[in-house]
Design a protein around this motif. Structure first.
Motif, PDB file in Angstrom:
ATOM      1  N   ARG A 175      59.633  22.286  34.173  1.00  0.00           N
ATOM      2  CA  ARG A 175      59.122  21.861  35.253  1.00  0.00           C
ATOM      3  C   ARG A 175      57.771  22.402  35.507  1.00  0.00           C
ATOM      4  NH1 ARG A 175      64.011  23.624  39.039  1.00  0.00           N
ATOM      5  NH2 ARG A 175      62.504  23.404  40.697  1.00  0.00           N
ATOM      6  N   GLY A 176      57.006  22.863  34.704  1.00  0.00           N
ATOM      7  CA  GLY A 176      55.548  23.498  34.890  1.00  0.00           C
ATOM      8  C   GLY A 176      55.511  24.846  35.661  1.00  0.00           C
ATOM      9  N   LEU A 177      56.725  25.441  35.701  1.00  0.00           N
ATOM     10  CA  LEU A 177      56.643  26.694  36.621  1.00  0.00           C
ATOM     11  C   LEU A 177      55.843  27.522  36.123  1.00  0.00           C
ATOM     12  CD1 LEU A 177      60.329  26.517  38.294  1.00  0.00           C
ATOM     13  CD2 LEU A 177      58.181  25.713  39.299  1.00  0.00           C
ATOM     14  N   ALA A 178      56.035  28.222  34.977  1.00  0.00           N
ATOM     15  CA  ALA A 178      55.295  29.029  34.299  1.00  0.00           C
ATOM     16  C   ALA A 178      53.607  28.654  34.217  1.00  0.00           C
ATOM     17  CB  ALA A 178      55.425  29.179  32.738  1.00  0.00           C
ATOM     18  N   ARG A 179      53.192  27.454  33.991  1.00  0.00           N
ATOM     19  CA  ARG A 179      51.885  27.231  34.131  1.00  0.00           C
ATOM     20  C   ARG A 179      51.317  27.310  35.571  1.00  0.00           C
ATOM     21  NH1 ARG A 179      48.658  23.415  31.065  1.00  0.00           N
ATOM     22  NH2 ARG A 179      50.209  22.971  29.799  1.00  0.00           N
ATOM     23  N   ARG A 180      52.160  26.988  36.748  1.00  0.00           N
ATOM     24  CA  ARG A 180      51.671  27.216  38.031  1.00  0.00           C
ATOM     25  C   ARG A 180      51.505  28.656  38.334  1.00  0.00           C
ATOM     26  NH1 ARG A 180      55.854  23.998  41.464  1.00  0.00           N
ATOM     27  NH2 ARG A 180      54.713  25.007  43.249  1.00  0.00           N
ATOM     28  N   LEU A 181      52.369  29.351  37.916  1.00  0.00           N
ATOM     29  CA  LEU A 181      52.510  30.716  38.092  1.00  0.00           C
ATOM     30  C   LEU A 181      51.187  31.639  37.510  1.00  0.00           C
ATOM     31  CD1 LEU A 181      56.144  31.265  37.934  1.00  0.00           C
ATOM     32  CD2 LEU A 181      54.792  32.272  39.841  1.00  0.00           C
ATOM     33  N   ILE A 182      51.143  31.182  36.294  1.00  0.00           N
ATOM     34  CA  ILE A 182      49.876  31.790  35.422  1.00  0.00           C
ATOM     35  C   ILE A 182      48.592  31.303  36.229  1.00  0.00           C
ATOM     36  CG2 ILE A 182      48.617  31.780  33.477  1.00  0.00           C
ATOM     37  CD1 ILE A 182      51.483  31.252  31.914  1.00  0.00           C
ATOM     38  N   ALA A 183      48.430  30.206  36.447  1.00  0.00           N
ATOM     39  CA  ALA A 183      47.218  29.775  37.122  1.00  0.00           C
ATOM     40  C   ALA A 183      47.064  30.441  38.297  1.00  0.00           C
ATOM     41  CB  ALA A 183      47.113  28.207  37.207  1.00  0.00           C
ATOM     42  N   ALA A 184      48.079  30.639  39.239  1.00  0.00           N
ATOM     43  CA  ALA A 184      48.018  31.227  40.552  1.00  0.00           C
ATOM     44  C   ALA A 184      47.786  32.654  40.454  1.00  0.00           C
ATOM     45  CB  ALA A 184      49.133  31.189  41.289  1.00  0.00           C
ATOM     46  N   VAL A 185      48.496  33.295  39.590  1.00  0.00           N
ATOM     47  CA  VAL A 185      48.244  34.657  39.389  1.00  0.00           C
ATOM     48  C   VAL A 185      46.547  35.097  38.809  1.00  0.00           C
ATOM     49  CG1 VAL A 185      48.760  36.978  38.012  1.00  0.00           C
ATOM     50  CG2 VAL A 185      50.596  35.334  38.948  1.00  0.00           C
ATOM     51  N   ALA A 186      46.231  34.151  37.963  1.00  0.00           N
ATOM     52  CA  ALA A 186      44.583  34.140  37.575  1.00  0.00           C
ATOM     53  C   ALA A 186      43.900  33.852  38.733  1.00  0.00           C
ATOM     54  CB  ALA A 186      44.650  33.200  36.562  1.00  0.00           C
ATOM     55  N   ALA A 187      44.402  33.008  39.769  1.00  0.00           N
ATOM     56  CA  ALA A 187      43.403  32.965  40.886  1.00  0.00           C
ATOM     57  C   ALA A 187      43.071  34.341  41.550  1.00  0.00           C
ATOM     58  CB  ALA A 187      43.917  31.768  41.847  1.00  0.00           C
ATOM     59  N   GLY A 188      44.382  35.002  41.805  1.00  0.00           N
ATOM     60  CA  GLY A 188      43.864  36.225  42.617  1.00  0.00           C
ATOM     61  C   GLY A 188      43.247  37.096  41.614  1.00  0.00           C
ATOM     62  N   ILE A 189      43.410  37.164  40.350  1.00  0.00           N
ATOM     63  CA  ILE A 189      42.459  37.964  39.620  1.00  0.00           C
ATOM     64  C   ILE A 189      41.090  37.855  39.628  1.00  0.00           C
ATOM     65  CG2 ILE A 189      42.149  38.634  37.100  1.00  0.00           C
ATOM     66  CD1 ILE A 189      45.218  38.510  36.714  1.00  0.00           C
ATOM     67  N   VAL A 190      40.767  36.462  39.408  1.00  0.00           N
ATOM     68  CA  VAL A 190      39.401  36.205  39.411  1.00  0.00           C
ATOM     69  C   VAL A 190      38.646  36.314  40.822  1.00  0.00           C
ATOM     70  CG1 VAL A 190      38.003  33.924  39.342  1.00  0.00           C
ATOM     71  CG2 VAL A 190      39.477  34.468  37.688  1.00  0.00           C
ATOM     72  N   GLY A 191      39.520  36.038  41.995  1.00  0.00           N
ATOM     73  CA  GLY A 191      39.009  36.257  43.271  1.00  0.00           C
ATOM     74  C   GLY A 191      38.712  37.829  43.525  1.00  0.00           C
TER      75      GLY A 191
END
Length: 233
Positions: A175-191
């Motif tokens: 369902r693409g959950l891992a992709r969404r979670l990785i992208a979202a965790v990365a957003a916090g890191i980059v932020g």
């Protein structure tokens, strides 16, 4: 464009334990380790001497386990190798980081459910206080509230944050959950001004997902799980 400093990733856990994770560190001589209820990882010189092994044994205790990353130097008498993994490191300088409001921020109250998900899916070690190392996000079933997938942060070497504990219940895969979670965790890191990276094993099918997301293979090194003898001299 600023070129990322990759050097902290040569010894990511050492960089973290000497820096932003020093509050979680145990140290003896040249050896460092996380507190035992936080993480299993050790840091050590690549070229290990007899004195270095003594330092590691002091931290691990008799019959304790130590992870040796890209070891150089012979194991002392009585030490034994239990497992060897090909540890793959990916960097994510160019990964699309996308916040996702549908995800839930996980906290200490969620740890039992997180630990159960880790036990079911086995992405790697997760201990009672691992959640203190960084931010964790999860996806819950809208109907039942059950935690279906999660990802979070682990080591924080200078300028970088490791994405870790990426896992999805078998029934929720595809369902693409891992992709969404990785992208979202990365957003916090980059932020926060860091760059994401991650570790996995060479035989993990998720390597294809990481590469598709733009993660770049940086290195593959042996990770040995070794046992300290009951008595050291």
């Amino acid at each position: 464009m600023t070129v990322a400093d990759l050097s902290p990733l040569d010894d990511p856990f050492g960089s973290a334990l000497r820096g932003r994770h020093r509050a979680f560190a145990r140290t003896h001589g040249s050896a460092l380790a996380y507190q035992p209820d936080v993480s299993v990882f050790y840091a050590h010189p690549r070229e290990l001497t007899a004195a270095d092994f003594t330092d590691l044994a002091t931290l691990a205790g008799p019959d304790g386990l130590v992870g040796l990353r890209d070891r150089r130097g012979e194991l002392p008498a009585g030490w034994s190798v239990l497992e060897v993994f090909d540890l793959v490191q990916f960097t994510g300088e160019h990964v699309a980081a996308v916040a996702d409001p549908a995800l839930t921020r996980l906290g200490e109250d969620d740890v039992p459910e997180m630990a159960a998900l880790i036990e079911e899916t086995k992405p790697g070690p997760f201990l009672p206080r691992t959640i203190e190392l960084g931010d964790y996000l999860g996806f819950r079933d809208p109907a039942t509230g059950t935690l279906l997938a999660m990802a979070g942060e682990r080591a924080k070497p200078d300028g970088w944050t490791e994405i870790s504990a990426v896992c999805t219940r078998p029934a929720a895969r595809g369902r693409g959950l891992a992709r969404r979670l990785i992208a979202a965790v990365a957003a916090g890191i980059v932020g926060r001004g860091d760059l994401p990276f991650l570790h996995t094993t060479a035989d993990n099918p998720a390597c294809a997902l990481y590469e598709d997301m733009g993660f770049i293979h940086r290195s593959t090194v042996p990770l040995e799980i070794v046992r300290v003898p009951e008595r050291t001299h």
